[in-house]
Design a protein around this motif. Structure first.
Motif, short mmCIF file in Angstrom:
data_model
loop_
_atom_site.label_atom_id
_atom_site.label_comp_id
_atom_site.label_asym_id
_atom_site.label_seq_id
_atom_site.Cartn_x
_atom_site.Cartn_y
_atom_site.Cartn_z
N SER A 287 81.79 -6.79 5.68
CA SER A 287 81.21 -7.20 4.50
C SER A 287 79.80 -7.37 4.46
O SER A 287 78.80 -6.96 3.93
CB SER A 287 81.67 -8.60 3.68
N TRP A 288 79.24 -7.96 5.66
CA TRP A 288 77.92 -8.17 6.06
C TRP A 288 77.14 -7.00 6.32
O TRP A 288 76.08 -6.86 5.80
CB TRP A 288 77.89 -9.07 7.21
N LEU A 289 77.82 -6.08 7.03
CA LEU A 289 77.08 -4.73 7.31
C LEU A 289 77.15 -4.04 6.05
O LEU A 289 75.87 -3.32 5.68
CB LEU A 289 77.80 -4.12 8.37
N SER A 290 78.04 -3.92 5.18
CA SER A 290 77.92 -3.26 4.09
C SER A 290 76.89 -3.84 3.26
O SER A 290 76.17 -2.95 2.33
CB SER A 290 79.33 -3.53 3.18
N GLN A 291 76.71 -5.18 3.26
CA GLN A 291 75.45 -5.75 2.01
C GLN A 291 73.91 -5.21 2.93
O GLN A 291 73.45 -5.07 2.10
CB GLN A 291 75.78 -7.18 2.36
N GLN A 292 74.04 -5.16 4.38
CA GLN A 292 72.97 -5.00 4.87
C GLN A 292 72.48 -3.52 4.41
O GLN A 292 71.41 -3.24 4.14
CB GLN A 292 72.90 -5.05 6.15
N MET A 293 73.36 -2.41 4.44
CA MET A 293 73.21 -1.21 4.26
C MET A 293 72.98 -0.93 2.54
O MET A 293 72.30 -0.18 2.23
CB MET A 293 74.45 -0.25 4.61
N SER A 294 73.57 -1.71 1.82
CA SER A 294 72.99 -1.62 0.40
C SER A 294 71.73 -2.12 -0.04
O SER A 294 71.12 -1.45 -1.12
CB SER A 294 74.12 -2.54 -0.36
N GLU A 295 70.84 -2.55 0.99
CA GLU A 295 69.63 -3.23 0.54
C GLU A 295 68.63 -2.21 1.18
O GLU A 295 67.35 -2.63 1.10
CB GLU A 295 69.42 -4.54 1.33
N VAL A 296 69.08 -1.01 1.84
CA VAL A 296 68.14 -0.17 2.24
C VAL A 296 68.04 1.10 1.44
O VAL A 296 68.89 1.47 0.82
CB VAL A 296 68.48 0.39 3.52
N ASP A 297 66.76 1.68 1.23
CA ASP A 297 66.93 2.81 0.43
C ASP A 297 66.93 4.01 1.30
O ASP A 297 65.87 4.61 1.96
CB ASP A 297 65.28 2.99 -0.18
N ASN B 74 54.24 -5.65 10.35
CA ASN B 74 55.31 -5.29 9.37
C ASN B 74 55.09 -3.76 9.19
O ASN B 74 56.00 -3.15 8.32
CB ASN B 74 54.68 -5.77 8.04
N ALA B 75 54.64 -2.96 9.97
CA ALA B 75 54.47 -1.57 9.86
C ALA B 75 55.79 -0.95 10.22
O ALA B 75 56.15 -0.01 9.49
CB ALA B 75 53.52 -0.95 10.82
N PHE B 76 56.72 -1.45 11.13
CA PHE B 76 57.90 -1.13 11.46
C PHE B 76 58.98 -1.94 11.01
O PHE B 76 60.34 -1.79 11.48
CB PHE B 76 58.07 -0.91 13.10
N GLU B 77 58.86 -2.78 10.22
CA GLU B 77 59.96 -3.59 9.43
C GLU B 77 61.06 -3.18 9.05
O GLU B 77 62.12 -3.23 9.53
CB GLU B 77 59.34 -4.50 8.67
N LYS B 78 61.04 -2.05 8.17
CA LYS B 78 62.21 -1.32 7.64
C LYS B 78 62.72 -0.35 8.58
O LYS B 78 64.04 -0.30 9.00
CB LYS B 78 61.63 -0.33 6.63
N GLU B 79 61.98 0.17 9.77
CA GLU B 79 62.59 1.07 10.57
C GLU B 79 63.41 -0.12 11.73
O GLU B 79 64.77 0.61 12.38
CB GLU B 79 61.68 1.83 11.58
N LEU B 80 62.95 -1.07 11.97
CA LEU B 80 63.54 -2.09 12.97
C LEU B 80 64.85 -2.46 12.19
O LEU B 80 65.94 -2.72 12.93
CB LEU B 80 62.76 -3.31 13.14
N ILE C 272 66.64 -0.82 10.10
CA ILE C 272 67.62 0.37 10.21
C ILE C 272 68.18 0.39 11.62
O ILE C 272 69.43 0.73 11.57
CB ILE C 272 67.02 1.66 9.60
N GLU C 273 67.26 0.16 12.43
CA GLU C 273 67.86 0.48 13.88
C GLU C 273 69.02 -0.70 14.02
O GLU C 273 69.95 -0.49 14.79
CB GLU C 273 66.73 0.17 14.67
N SER C 274 68.83 -1.95 13.63
CA SER C 274 69.99 -2.91 13.76
C SER C 274 70.94 -2.70 13.09
O SER C 274 72.16 -2.66 13.59
CB SER C 274 69.37 -4.28 13.30
N ILE C 275 71.08 -1.84 11.79
CA ILE C 275 72.12 -1.38 11.30
C ILE C 275 73.02 -0.36 11.87
O ILE C 275 74.16 -0.28 12.15
CB ILE C 275 71.84 -0.81 9.97
N ILE C 276 72.24 0.70 12.66
CA ILE C 276 72.87 1.63 13.39
C ILE C 276 73.45 0.95 14.62
O ILE C 276 74.52 1.60 15.02
CB ILE C 276 71.58 2.67 13.83
N ASP C 277 72.73 0.00 15.14
CA ASP C 277 73.36 -0.79 16.34
C ASP C 277 74.62 -1.28 16.01
O ASP C 277 75.68 -1.12 16.52
CB ASP C 277 72.53 -1.63 16.91
#
Length: 244
Positions: free
Chosen positions: A90-100, A119-125, A127-132
């Motif tokens: 559920s936590w991971l699904s919530q994290q993924m729902s907050e990404v465009d 903050n330049a790489f905030e979104k990418e970091l 996403i990386e944690s979600i992929i991990d």
């Protein structure tokens, strides 16, 4: 375009539970295809019910269309729950729902980048944690299935194929489906009736899965117990020979 036919079809669909379909019908019919599909989705009883309605030209009236059948698919809202390989689903699904994800998979975007900007790489970091976390899922068969399901759920309609190719999910594990035909002179299955039917099939699927799991567990216990009994018999025979 046969407006009268469009209105009649819209009323037929409404009587079955498919509301506000008239405009979608007109948009398809104006291109005069031989056949076409319309999609419809509702949330019912802790799940998502998706429909694909099939229309084709009426053989008797050339500029009119008829509803031939529809496919109904019932999918539990949360087919995977709890923790998989140390990651809460559920936590991971919530994290993924907050990404465009549409923007995330858009590799044509260009903008200036400054290395000193924290903050330049905030979104990418993020996403990386979600992929991990998704990678951590894939240590077991259940985890791989859950990861594929989450990817399809959140990445549908994005250009993820460039990196991940086609993502397949064993659909029979997370959904049940049925085709319902529309026959002249016979009552048709409504949305509510299709929902009840598919929910019953889902419950049956769950019960059979639990029964099989219990039977498999019982078989393993029997094998272990049987093996133990065999060892005891061998030991008894050895003792008997020694005493002689």
């Amino acid at each position: 375009m046969n407006i009268q036919n469009i209105v009649a079809l819209a009323e037929q669909l409404k009587s079955l539970g498919f509301t506000d379909m008239g405009y979608s019908l007109a948009k398809r019919a104006c291109f005069k295809p031989k056949h076409f599909f319309l999609n419809y989705q509702v949330e019912k009883s802790g799940g998502v019910l998706r429909f694909q309605l099939s229309f084709e030209k009426d053989r008797k009236v050339g500029d009119a269309y008829v509803l031939v059948y529809y496919d109904a698919i019932f999918q539990k809202s949360k087919p995977f729950e709890g923790t998989v390989n140390g990651v809460d689903v559920s936590w991971l699904s919530q994290q993924m729902s907050e990404v465009d994800w549409t923007k995330a998979f858009d590799f044509t975007e260009k903008k200036p980048l400054t290395g000193s900007d924290k903050n330049a790489f905030e979104k990418e970091l993020r996403i990386e944690s979600i992929i991990d976390a998704l990678t951590a899922f894939e240590g077991t068969n259940e985890g791989r299935l859950a990861a594929s399901f989450l990817k399809q759920e959140h990445w549908l309609g994005t250009a993820y194929n460039e990196i991940y190719g086609n993502i397949s999910v064993l659909k029979n594990k997370v959904e049940v489906s049925q085709r319902f035909y529309i026959l002249d002179g016979q009552p048709s299955i409504s949305v509510d009736e299709a929902c009840r039917y598919l929910q019953n099939r889902w419950l049956e699927k769950e019960m059979l899965a639990k029964k099989k799991q219990a039977e498999d567990s019982g078989t393993n216990d029997t094998e272990i117990n049987g093996h133990g009994t065999g060892l005891l018999r061998k030991k008894r025979k050895r003792k008997a020979r020694t005493s002689k």
